[in-house]
Design a protein around this motif. Structure first.
Motif, PDB file in Angstrom:
ATOM      1  N   TYR A   1      11.934 -37.977 -45.627  1.00 18.27           N
ATOM      2  CA  TYR A   1      11.273 -38.914 -44.709  1.00 18.27           C
ATOM      3  C   TYR A   1      11.419 -38.443 -43.270  1.00 18.27           C
ATOM      4  CZ  TYR A   1      10.808 -42.014 -48.675  1.00 18.27           C
ATOM      5  OH  TYR A   1      10.465 -42.539 -49.890  1.00 18.27           O
ATOM      6  N   THR A   2      10.285 -38.148 -42.661  1.00 17.96           N
ATOM      7  CA  THR A   2      10.204 -37.884 -41.230  1.00 17.96           C
ATOM      8  C   THR A   2       9.046 -38.707 -40.694  1.00 17.96           C
ATOM      9  OG1 THR A   2       8.642 -36.036 -41.425  1.00 17.96           O
ATOM     10  CG2 THR A   2      11.006 -35.509 -41.582  1.00 17.96           C
ATOM     11  N   PHE A   3       9.014 -38.897 -39.386  1.00 15.14           N
ATOM     12  CA  PHE A   3       7.909 -39.656 -38.808  1.00 15.14           C
ATOM     13  C   PHE A   3       6.587 -38.933 -39.040  1.00 15.14           C
ATOM     14  CE2 PHE A   3      11.604 -40.818 -36.068  1.00 15.14           C
ATOM     15  CZ  PHE A   3      11.763 -42.102 -36.566  1.00 15.14           C
ATOM     16  N   ASP A   4       6.598 -37.604 -38.959  1.00 14.35           N
ATOM     17  CA  ASP A   4       5.368 -36.856 -39.204  1.00 14.35           C
ATOM     18  C   ASP A   4       4.918 -36.965 -40.657  1.00 14.35           C
ATOM     19  OD1 ASP A   4       5.128 -36.094 -36.592  1.00 14.35           O
ATOM     20  OD2 ASP A   4       5.443 -33.945 -36.939  1.00 14.35           O
ATOM     21  N   ALA A   5       5.853 -36.934 -41.596  1.00 16.34           N
ATOM     22  CA  ALA A   5       5.484 -37.049 -43.008  1.00 16.34           C
ATOM     23  C   ALA A   5       4.895 -38.422 -43.302  1.00 16.34           C
ATOM     24  CB  ALA A   5       6.704 -36.793 -43.890  1.00 16.34           C
TER      25      ALA A   5
ATOM     26  N   ALA B   1      11.882 -50.627 -52.030  1.00 13.15           N
ATOM     27  CA  ALA B   1      12.007 -49.581 -51.013  1.00 13.15           C
ATOM     28  C   ALA B   1      12.945 -48.480 -51.464  1.00 13.15           C
ATOM     29  CB  ALA B   1      12.493 -50.190 -49.697  1.00 13.15           C
ATOM     30  N   ASP B   2      12.553 -47.249 -51.200  1.00 15.08           N
ATOM     31  CA  ASP B   2      13.388 -46.081 -51.468  1.00 15.08           C
ATOM     32  C   ASP B   2      14.504 -46.045 -50.429  1.00 15.08           C
ATOM     33  OD1 ASP B   2      14.479 -43.612 -51.975  1.00 15.08           O
ATOM     34  OD2 ASP B   2      12.661 -42.465 -51.486  1.00 15.08           O
ATOM     35  N   PRO B   3      15.778 -46.135 -50.840  1.00 10.57           N
ATOM     36  CA  PRO B   3      16.859 -46.110 -49.846  1.00 10.57           C
ATOM     37  C   PRO B   3      16.813 -44.887 -48.936  1.00 10.57           C
ATOM     38  CG  PRO B   3      17.716 -46.738 -52.000  1.00 10.57           C
ATOM     39  CD  PRO B   3      16.292 -46.319 -52.212  1.00 10.57           C
ATOM     40  N   ALA B   4      16.307 -43.764 -49.430  1.00 10.76           N
ATOM     41  CA  ALA B   4      16.268 -42.538 -48.634  1.00 10.76           C
ATOM     42  C   ALA B   4      15.433 -42.692 -47.367  1.00 10.76           C
ATOM     43  CB  ALA B   4      15.734 -41.380 -49.472  1.00 10.76           C
ATOM     44  N   ALA B   5      14.531 -43.658 -47.349  1.00  7.48           N
ATOM     45  CA  ALA B   5      13.694 -43.876 -46.164  1.00  7.48           C
ATOM     46  C   ALA B   5      14.527 -44.254 -44.941  1.00  7.48           C
ATOM     47  CB  ALA B   5      12.660 -44.957 -46.441  1.00  7.48           C
ATOM     48  N   PHE B   6      15.719 -44.787 -45.165  1.00 14.05           N
ATOM     49  CA  PHE B   6      16.566 -45.190 -44.041  1.00 14.05           C
ATOM     50  C   PHE B   6      17.120 -43.998 -43.276  1.00 14.05           C
ATOM     51  CE2 PHE B   6      16.193 -49.055 -46.380  1.00 14.05           C
ATOM     52  CZ  PHE B   6      16.349 -50.074 -45.453  1.00 14.05           C
ATOM     53  N   ALA B   7      16.939 -42.800 -43.817  1.00 10.13           N
ATOM     54  CA  ALA B   7      17.425 -41.598 -43.147  1.00 10.13           C
ATOM     55  C   ALA B   7      16.397 -41.002 -42.192  1.00 10.13           C
ATOM     56  CB  ALA B   7      17.823 -40.548 -44.180  1.00 10.13           C
ATOM     57  N   VAL B   8      15.325 -41.718 -41.914  1.00 11.60           N
ATOM     58  CA  VAL B   8      14.265 -41.162 -41.062  1.00 11.60           C
ATOM     59  C   VAL B   8      14.763 -40.847 -39.659  1.00 11.60           C
ATOM     60  CG1 VAL B   8      13.351 -43.399 -40.302  1.00 11.60           C
ATOM     61  CG2 VAL B   8      11.826 -41.422 -40.450  1.00 11.60           C
ATOM     62  N   GLY B   9      15.784 -41.547 -39.201  1.00 10.11           N
ATOM     63  CA  GLY B   9      16.422 -41.212 -37.934  1.00 10.11           C
ATOM     64  C   GLY B   9      15.853 -41.933 -36.737  1.00 10.11           C
ATOM     65  N   ALA B  10      16.253 -41.483 -35.563  1.00  8.73           N
ATOM     66  CA  ALA B  10      15.848 -42.114 -34.301  1.00  8.73           C
ATOM     67  C   ALA B  10      14.643 -41.384 -33.728  1.00  8.73           C
ATOM     68  CB  ALA B  10      16.995 -42.078 -33.300  1.00  8.73           C
ATOM     69  N   PRO B  11      13.671 -42.111 -33.212  1.00 11.05           N
ATOM     70  CA  PRO B  11      12.503 -41.450 -32.634  1.00 11.05           C
ATOM     71  C   PRO B  11      12.804 -40.870 -31.256  1.00 11.05           C
ATOM     72  CG  PRO B  11      12.314 -43.824 -32.361  1.00 11.05           C
ATOM     73  CD  PRO B  11      13.557 -43.585 -33.177  1.00 11.05           C
ATOM     74  N   ASP B  12      12.177 -39.752 -30.954  1.00 14.63           N
ATOM     75  CA  ASP B  12      12.220 -39.199 -29.608  1.00 14.63           C
ATOM     76  C   ASP B  12      11.062 -39.839 -28.842  1.00 14.63           C
ATOM     77  OD1 ASP B  12      11.989 -37.713 -27.273  1.00 14.63           O
ATOM     78  OD2 ASP B  12      12.562 -35.836 -28.236  1.00 14.63           O
ATOM     79  N   MET B  13      11.331 -40.984 -28.252  1.00 10.70           N
ATOM     80  CA  MET B  13      10.254 -41.760 -27.645  1.00 10.70           C
ATOM     81  C   MET B  13       9.589 -41.022 -26.483  1.00 10.70           C
ATOM     82  SD  MET B  13       9.751 -44.518 -29.367  1.00 10.70           S
ATOM     83  CE  MET B  13       8.742 -45.460 -28.208  1.00 10.70           C
ATOM     84  N   ALA B  14      10.364 -40.341 -25.678  1.00 10.02           N
ATOM     85  CA  ALA B  14       9.777 -39.623 -24.544  1.00 10.02           C
ATOM     86  C   ALA B  14       8.771 -38.587 -25.038  1.00 10.02           C
ATOM     87  CB  ALA B  14      10.865 -38.965 -23.709  1.00 10.02           C
ATOM     88  N   GLN B  15       9.145 -37.849 -26.074  1.00 11.02           N
ATOM     89  CA  GLN B  15       8.240 -36.830 -26.606  1.00 11.02           C
ATOM     90  C   GLN B  15       7.015 -37.471 -27.254  1.00 11.02           C
ATOM     91  OE1 GLN B  15       9.273 -34.424 -30.217  1.00 11.02           O
ATOM     92  NE2 GLN B  15       9.097 -32.706 -28.790  1.00 11.02           N
ATOM     93  N   LEU B  16       7.216 -38.517 -28.034  1.00 10.92           N
ATOM     94  CA  LEU B  16       6.097 -39.177 -28.694  1.00 10.92           C
ATOM     95  C   LEU B  16       5.095 -39.722 -27.676  1.00 10.92           C
ATOM     96  CD1 LEU B  16       8.103 -41.026 -31.470  1.00 10.92           C
ATOM     97  CD2 LEU B  16       6.261 -39.384 -31.900  1.00 10.92           C
ATOM     98  N   LEU B  17       5.599 -40.330 -26.610  1.00  5.12           N
ATOM     99  CA  LEU B  17       4.708 -40.862 -25.586  1.00  5.12           C
ATOM    100  C   LEU B  17       3.988 -39.738 -24.853  1.00  5.12           C
ATOM    101  CD1 LEU B  17       7.012 -43.691 -24.238  1.00  5.12           C
ATOM    102  CD2 LEU B  17       4.844 -44.015 -25.437  1.00  5.12           C
ATOM    103  N   ALA B  18       4.683 -38.647 -24.585  1.00  4.22           N
ATOM    104  CA  ALA B  18       4.066 -37.522 -23.881  1.00  4.22           C
ATOM    105  C   ALA B  18       2.973 -36.871 -24.724  1.00  4.22           C
ATOM    106  CB  ALA B  18       5.127 -36.493 -23.515  1.00  4.22           C
ATOM    107  N   GLN B  19       3.144 -36.854 -26.034  1.00  7.25           N
ATOM    108  CA  GLN B  19       2.187 -36.195 -26.909  1.00  7.25           C
ATOM    109  C   GLN B  19       1.025 -37.093 -27.324  1.00  7.25           C
ATOM    110  OE1 GLN B  19       4.563 -34.770 -30.192  1.00  7.25           O
ATOM    111  NE2 GLN B  19       5.249 -32.956 -29.081  1.00  7.25           N
ATOM    112  N   SER B  20       1.133 -38.386 -27.070  1.00  9.77           N
ATOM    113  CA  SER B  20       0.075 -39.302 -27.485  1.00  9.77           C
ATOM    114  C   SER B  20      -1.217 -39.014 -26.731  1.00  9.77           C
ATOM    115  CB  SER B  20       0.498 -40.758 -27.240  1.00  9.77           C
ATOM    116  OG  SER B  20      -0.578 -41.629 -27.586  1.00  9.77           O
TER     117      SER B  20
END
Length: 250
Positions: A62-66, A178-197
């Motif tokens: 699980y990643t935000f991109d996936a 829910a797949d418990p593994a989804a909880f490992a997605v981690g913390a978002p890099d908000m600055a990067q996500l906003l810059a790339q939007s």
């Protein structure tokens, strides 16, 4: 289901609004929006279960991109969309707006995103991801656990049909879907996500949301909206007050 995702949908035409739920929940959290969307939204709407949630297939990792790549497969080709995502769903919406997934995003509204994470927060999430699914002897016990995990306790009754989407039954025993593994997605890099939007972003929160503060959102530099009197699951607590977030894009 061609994408492996369970999808709720309604309306017709454009603009298309993509409604994305938070971690541990399902697309059924938007059920209270259906009559409001019929009256107030001129186009179509989609509310998928994110991968590894509800009736949607899990991911190997699980990643935000996936997650964004999977959700992009539910969007009709060429449709310009507005994304309203809650918590994890808001982060997925920001990833979609990067342009990397072939989805022309017109605007993103991130509601209730946790933008500041501590080491302890991440440790708890990783521990939750490592736990095997817990089995319960009754639906009621599993439903109570689901409502706690998804943050819906006190907002949705255990007997609500929407809760069924968050549960699985096997041989008389019950667990969360829910797949418990989804909880490992981690913390978002908000600055990067906003810059790339490639689309304008609005960050919104309920006034009483313990997962974030007005100050934390303001520091990110995007326009912000605070919904008075509401908490983390503002979209469930009051669809009538929360749907105003879509008004600029009708």
């Amino acid at each position: 289901m061609e994408t492996g995702l369970r999808v709720h949908q309604g309306g017709s035409g454009e603009p298309l609004v993509l409604l994305l739920h938070g971690l541990g929940a399902t697309g059924d959290v938007w059920d209270g929006w259906r009559p409001l969307l019929a009256r107030r939204w001129p186009g179509r709407w989609l509310a998928p279960d994110l991968p590894g949630h509800g009736g949607s297939a899990p991911l190997a990792a699980y990643t935000f991109d996936a997650l964004a790549a999977a959700v992009a497969g539910t969007v009709p080709p060429g449709a310009r969309i507005v994304v309203l995502g809650h918590s994890l769903g808001g982060v997925v919406g920001l990833a979609l707006a990067s342009g990397r997934f072939g989805v022309p995003v017109r605007a993103v509204i991130g509601l209730g995103i946790k933008v500041a994470w501590t080491g302890e927060d991440l440790d708890r999430a990783r521990a939750a991801a490592r736990r095997p699914p817990a089995w319960f002897a009754s639906r009621d016990e599993a439903a109570a656990r689901y409502l706690r995990v998804s943050g819906l306790a006190g907002l949705v009754g255990a007997g609500d049909p929407a809760v069924d989407a968050g549960l699985r039954e096997q041989d008389g025993q019950w667990r969360l879907a829910a797949d418990p593994a989804a909880f490992a997605v981690g913390a978002p890099d908000m600055a990067q996500l906003l810059a790339q939007s490639q689309a304008p972003v609005t960050l919104a929160r309920g006034e009483h949301d313990p997962m974030n503060t007005d100050e934390q959102l303001a520091r990110l530099g995007a326009p912000t909206v605070t919904l008075p009197g509401l908490g983390h699951n503002a979209h469930v607590e009051s669809p009538e007050l929360s749907i105003i977030l879509l008004d600029p894009y009708r």
